[in-house]
Design an enzyme around this catalytic site. Structure first.
Site, PDB file in Angstrom:
ATOM      1  N   GLN A  35      32.232  82.250  15.074  1.00 62.36           N
ATOM      2  CA  GLN A  35      32.260  82.903  13.895  1.00 62.36           C
ATOM      3  C   GLN A  35      30.898  83.193  13.764  1.00 62.36           C
ATOM      4  O   GLN A  35      30.501  84.269  13.386  1.00 62.36           O
ATOM      5  CB  GLN A  35      32.696  81.820  12.657  1.00 62.36           C
ATOM      6  CG  GLN A  35      32.446  82.532  11.319  1.00 62.36           C
ATOM      7  CD  GLN A  35      33.303  83.809  11.086  1.00 62.36           C
ATOM      8  OE1 GLN A  35      34.654  83.689  11.230  1.00 62.36           O
ATOM      9  NE2 GLN A  35      32.713  84.933  10.699  1.00 62.36           N
ATOM     10  N   ARG A  93      33.922  89.721  15.341  1.00 61.50           N
ATOM     11  CA  ARG A  93      34.585  88.562  16.033  1.00 61.50           C
ATOM     12  C   ARG A  93      35.034  88.973  17.446  1.00 61.50           C
ATOM     13  O   ARG A  93      34.864  88.404  18.376  1.00 61.50           O
ATOM     14  CB  ARG A  93      35.719  87.993  15.171  1.00 61.50           C
ATOM     15  CG  ARG A  93      35.216  87.679  13.891  1.00 61.50           C
ATOM     16  CD  ARG A  93      34.474  86.350  13.899  1.00 61.50           C
ATOM     17  NE  ARG A  93      35.256  85.355  14.726  1.00 61.50           N
ATOM     18  CZ  ARG A  93      36.024  84.383  14.627  1.00 61.50           C
ATOM     19  NH1 ARG A  93      36.500  84.260  13.114  1.00 61.50           N
ATOM     20  NH2 ARG A  93      36.707  83.585  15.295  1.00 61.50           N
ATOM     21  N   ARG A 122      41.558  75.707  18.650  1.00 59.39           N
ATOM     22  CA  ARG A 122      41.444  75.613  17.337  1.00 59.39           C
ATOM     23  C   ARG A 122      41.981  74.101  16.650  1.00 59.39           C
ATOM     24  O   ARG A 122      43.230  73.807  16.971  1.00 59.39           O
ATOM     25  CB  ARG A 122      41.888  76.605  16.348  1.00 59.39           C
ATOM     26  CG  ARG A 122      41.866  76.083  14.911  1.00 59.39           C
ATOM     27  CD  ARG A 122      42.175  77.424  14.154  1.00 59.39           C
ATOM     28  NE  ARG A 122      40.938  78.338  14.072  1.00 59.39           N
ATOM     29  CZ  ARG A 122      40.884  79.302  13.081  1.00 59.39           C
ATOM     30  NH1 ARG A 122      41.647  79.298  12.074  1.00 59.39           N
ATOM     31  NH2 ARG A 122      39.847  79.962  13.134  1.00 59.39           N
ATOM     32  N   CYS A 167      33.222  84.492   6.236  1.00 63.54           N
ATOM     33  CA  CYS A 167      33.898  84.400   7.187  1.00 63.54           C
ATOM     34  C   CYS A 167      35.192  84.650   7.137  1.00 63.54           C
ATOM     35  O   CYS A 167      36.091  85.177   8.104  1.00 63.54           O
ATOM     36  CB  CYS A 167      33.944  83.084   7.784  1.00 63.54           C
ATOM     37  SG  CYS A 167      34.536  81.664   6.739  1.00 63.54           S
ATOM     38  N   HIS A 211      32.036  76.193  14.079  1.00 67.76           N
ATOM     39  CA  HIS A 211      33.033  77.329  14.206  1.00 67.76           C
ATOM     40  C   HIS A 211      31.915  78.298  14.859  1.00 67.76           C
ATOM     41  O   HIS A 211      31.650  79.331  14.346  1.00 67.76           O
ATOM     42  CB  HIS A 211      33.471  77.751  12.808  1.00 67.76           C
ATOM     43  CG  HIS A 211      34.547  78.787  12.913  1.00 67.76           C
ATOM     44  ND1 HIS A 211      35.147  79.333  14.207  1.00 67.76           N
ATOM     45  CD2 HIS A 211      35.080  79.650  11.998  1.00 67.76           C
ATOM     46  CE1 HIS A 211      36.005  80.103  13.837  1.00 67.76           C
ATOM     47  NE2 HIS A 211      35.915  80.382  12.611  1.00 67.76           N
ATOM     48  N   ASP A 247      31.365  80.360   1.771  1.00 67.49           N
ATOM     49  CA  ASP A 247      32.996  80.084   2.304  1.00 67.49           C
ATOM     50  C   ASP A 247      33.501  79.274   1.385  1.00 67.49           C
ATOM     51  O   ASP A 247      33.062  78.948   0.323  1.00 67.49           O
ATOM     52  CB  ASP A 247      32.629  79.354   3.947  1.00 67.49           C
ATOM     53  CG  ASP A 247      34.007  79.079   4.625  1.00 67.49           C
ATOM     54  OD1 ASP A 247      34.939  79.703   4.153  1.00 67.49           O
ATOM     55  OD2 ASP A 247      33.960  78.071   5.319  1.00 67.49           O
TER      56      ASP A 247
HETATM   57  N1   CP Z   1      37.173  83.550   9.841  1.00 65.06           N
HETATM   58  C1   CP Z   1      38.211  83.064  10.617  1.00 65.06           C
HETATM   59  O1   CP Z   1      38.029  81.949  11.613  1.00 65.06           O
HETATM   60  O2   CP Z   1      39.614  83.393  10.255  1.00 65.06           O
HETATM   61  P1   CP Z   1      41.021  82.851  10.708  1.00 65.06           P
HETATM   62  O3   CP Z   1      41.213  81.366  10.222  1.00 65.06           O
HETATM   63  O4   CP Z   1      41.749  83.843  10.212  1.00 65.06           O
HETATM   64  O5   CP Z   1      40.806  82.843  12.306  1.00 65.06           O
HETATM   65  N1  NVA Z   2      35.681  76.345   6.315  1.00 70.67           N
HETATM   66  C1  NVA Z   2      36.868  77.374   6.650  1.00 70.67           C
HETATM   67  C2  NVA Z   2      36.844  78.475   7.647  1.00 70.67           C
HETATM   68  C3  NVA Z   2      38.024  79.383   7.860  1.00 70.67           C
HETATM   69  C4  NVA Z   2      37.887  80.241   9.057  1.00 70.67           C
HETATM   70  C5  NVA Z   2      38.222  76.155   7.067  1.00 70.67           C
HETATM   71  O1  NVA Z   2      37.808  75.403   7.703  1.00 70.67           O
HETATM   72  O2  NVA Z   2      39.179  76.299   6.583  1.00 70.67           O
END
Ligand code: CP
Ligand code: NVA
Length: 315
Positions: free
Chosen positions: A138, A299, A108, A271, A135, A231
């Site tokens: 997701q 997930r 990540r 998400c 992502h 989101d």
């Molecule tokens: N939806 C998602 O990726 O959540 P987290 O940021 O908690 O991993």
């Molecule tokens: N768009 C959000 C998704 C988190 C899972 C972010 O990047 O913060």
């Protein structure tokens, strides 16, 4: 079908629609076997996966660690600020060193380019656990949840309202297009999806019969939709633009009034984490439309499908 073994998953554009469909079906199978009592499916026995986090995570962190465990493998969870990366060790050196220890690297990252660099230099599959651009894990869980709910995604009207240029929207567009759904996005002009994503989604659509439309008015996208997805307005790393984003996206809130324009059996998806009172109201996320907990659960199983497909069987 070209084998998925040994390949990277940096964005869904790396794959073809039939490969994405196959991953979704494998995810559904993983879930079915889990519920029939088969908690461990040891296709990764003796394998290990590095899970690197440059940003916070709840769902991805826990579900990826458990996904590796439930496949009989060993997850090595790493915070990038505790690695030599934080002291300036190059990404390319990290990629080569980790490749000597583990069978895959999932990360990540703040900048999508970091994943591309990891993938260029690693000898093992690299998996995106969220970047500023996409992502994919997701979106695989999301379309899996739609298949569970509606029996399939072909021809399914899916509305996404809000910041259509973020990681989650980008991946959702590709996943829905891969399965032949009708993606209806609503956003202000400055928060439209990237042209790279739209172009690849149109390639998918020419194979699957999907449709992708971008509107400015939330009502237009949501009218008759079976899925209404949103989101956060301010993603991780965008804190400096928070005020401007909240102002420009204010009329894109998913509230009860908007949900009533959707189909009678419509569902609400997010998400997570959600900001109640911003992109969604408490009444919608806690109301009868909401399937956000199923999404979060999926997930785990969707990721087991990805890990099994990319790693199991590698020499
Ligand atoms: N939806 C998602 O990726 O959540 P987290 O940021 O908690 O991993
Ligand atoms: N768009 C959000 C998704 C988190 C899972 C972010 O990047 O913060």
């Amino acid at each position: 079908m070209r084998s998925l073994v040994g390949r990277d998953l940096i964005w869904l554009g790396d794959f073809e629609p039939h490969e994405i469909r196959w991953l979704v079906e494998l995810g559904l199978l993983m879930k079915k076997r889990y519920y029939s009592g088969e908690r461990i499916i040891p296709v990764l026995r003796g394998r290990s996966v590095a899970l690197i986090f440059e940003k916070p995570s709840t769902r991805t962190r826990v579900s990826m660690e458990l996904a590796v465990y439930q496949l009989g493998g060993y997850p090595v969870v790493l915070r990038s600020d505790e690695m030599q990366l934080a002291r300036g060790e190059p990404v390319k050196d990290t990629a080569r060193v980790l490749s000597r220890y583990v069978d895959a690297i999932a990360a990540r990252v703040k900048r999508h380019e970091t994943l591309e660099e990891l993938a260029r230099h690693a000898d093992v599959p690299v998996i995106n656990m969220l970047s500023d651009f996409s992502h994919p894990l997701q979106a695989l869980a999301d379309v899996m949840t739609m298949v569970e709910r509606f029996g399939g995604v072909a021809g399914l009207p899916v509305a996404y309202v809000g910041d259509c240029g973020n990681n989650v929207a980008h991946s959702l567009i590709l996943a829905v297009a891969a399965l032949g759904g009708f993606m209806r996005l609503a956003c202000p002009r400055e928060y439209r999806p990237s042209t790279r994503v739209l172009k690849r989604a149109e390639e998918f659509a020419s194979i699957t019969g999907a449709r992708i439309e971008v509107f400015e008015e939330p009502e237009e996208a949501v009218k008759g939709a079976k899925v209404v997805y949103t989101d956060v307005w301010v993603s991780m790393g965008q804190e400096a633009e928070a005020e401007e984003r909240r102002r420009k996206l204010a009329r894109y809130q998913v509230n009860e009034r908007l949900m009533r324009l959707a189909a009678k059996d419509a569902v609400f998806m997010h998400c997570l984490p959600a900001r109640r009172g911003e992109e969604v109201t408490e009444g919608v996320i806690e109301g009868p439309w909401s399937i956000v907990w199923d999404q979060a659960e999926n997930r785990l199983h969707a990721q087991k499908a990805v890990l099994a497909a990319l790693i199991a069987g590698r020499a």
